[in-house]
Design an enzyme around this catalytic site. Structure first.
Site, short mmCIF file in Angstrom:
data_model
loop_
_atom_site.label_atom_id
_atom_site.label_comp_id
_atom_site.label_asym_id
_atom_site.label_seq_id
_atom_site.Cartn_x
_atom_site.Cartn_y
_atom_site.Cartn_z
N TYR A 137 95.95 69.08 -27.41
CA TYR A 137 96.09 70.13 -26.40
C TYR A 137 97.38 69.99 -25.60
CZ TYR A 137 91.42 72.09 -27.21
OH TYR A 137 90.33 72.72 -27.76
N ASN A 150 83.48 77.04 -25.39
CA ASN A 150 83.56 78.14 -26.36
C ASN A 150 83.45 77.67 -27.81
OD1 ASN A 150 86.10 77.08 -26.64
ND2 ASN A 150 87.19 78.87 -25.86
N HIS A 174 87.41 75.31 -32.00
CA HIS A 174 88.86 75.44 -31.96
C HIS A 174 89.36 75.90 -33.33
CE1 HIS A 174 93.13 74.45 -31.52
NE2 HIS A 174 93.03 73.99 -32.75
P1 IDP Z 1 92.04 79.09 -28.00
O1 IDP Z 1 91.04 77.96 -28.12
O2 IDP Z 1 91.37 80.43 -28.17
O3 IDP Z 1 93.24 78.92 -28.89
P2 IDP Z 1 93.78 78.35 -25.77
O4 IDP Z 1 94.41 79.34 -24.85
O5 IDP Z 1 94.63 77.65 -26.77
O6 IDP Z 1 92.54 79.10 -26.49
O7 IDP Z 1 93.05 77.28 -24.85
C1 IDP Z 1 92.53 76.10 -25.42
C2 IDP Z 1 91.15 75.87 -24.85
O8 IDP Z 1 91.26 75.58 -23.47
C3 IDP Z 1 90.21 77.09 -24.92
O9 IDP Z 1 89.54 77.19 -26.15
C4 IDP Z 1 89.28 76.82 -23.76
O10 IDP Z 1 88.21 75.98 -24.16
C5 IDP Z 1 90.16 76.11 -22.77
N1 IDP Z 1 90.67 77.04 -21.75
C6 IDP Z 1 91.63 77.97 -21.91
N2 IDP Z 1 91.84 78.66 -20.77
C7 IDP Z 1 90.97 78.14 -19.88
C8 IDP Z 1 90.69 78.43 -18.50
O11 IDP Z 1 91.28 79.32 -17.88
N3 IDP Z 1 89.72 77.68 -17.93
C9 IDP Z 1 89.03 76.70 -18.58
N4 IDP Z 1 89.26 76.40 -19.88
C10 IDP Z 1 90.22 77.10 -20.51
MG MG Z 2 94.80 77.54 -28.82
#
Ligand code: IDP
Ligand code: MG
Length: 151
Positions: A51, A114, A117
């Protein structure tokens, strides 16, 4: 379209909620090929590298803490266009905005939980596959129904 590989990981919430089989089935039924699969509890170093693009974000520390909190099922899947297709199957980052029928749309409500990944592009996929797997863990094989998949 090119045959690609992507890195997918069922996060600790997906494993704890017993969703591993449900999630694997979606990619298997779609017709993509499983190249690598293992369960591990990621180290902090691995999580921070994975990350790394988010390290300045306010949620970074919590994200690393969560992803290292329990078993993760790490996978590599292969197929034509698999990188973008897997992102569609996964759905939007915010589960409440993810379309029904997607993994996040069907199985999650919370952005921090969610479920899965998926690599977001070819460079990320190559980086993440190399980060999580050694080359000997990536299995080259030809499914017995290969001709049905590509013709
Ligand atoms: P993605 O998993 O859909 O690629 P990314 O923007 O790469 O999304 O973010 C990585 C992970 O970080 C997300 O899957 C989510 O679990 C977490 N995340 C992203 N934005 C937020 C936020 O605003 N609050 C809390 N967790 C977040
Ligand atoms: Mg991502």
């Amino acid at each position: 379209m090119d045959v690609e590989r992507t890195f997918l990981a069922i996060k600790p919430d997906g494993v704890q909620r017993g969703l591993v089989g449900e999630i694997l089935a979606r990619f298997e039924r779609k017709g993509f090929k499983l190249v690598a699969l293992k369960q591990l509890i990621p180290s902090k170093e691995l999580a921070e590298q994975h990350y790394g693009v988010h390290k300045e974000r306010p949620f970074f520390e919590g994200l690393v803490h969560f992803i290292t909190s329990g078993p993760v099922v790490a996978m590599v899947w292969e197929g034509e266009g698999v990188i973008a297709s897997a992102r569609k199957i996964i759905g939007s980052t915010k589960p409440l905005e993810a379309d029904p029928g997607t993994i996040r749309g069907d199985l999650a409500i919370n952005i921090g939980r969610n479920v899965i990944h998926g690599s977001d592009g070819p460079e990320t996929a190559a980086f993440e596959i190399g980060l999580w797997f050694s080359s000997s863990e990536l299995i080259d094989w030809r499914p017995s129904d290969y001709a049905w998949r590509v013709e």
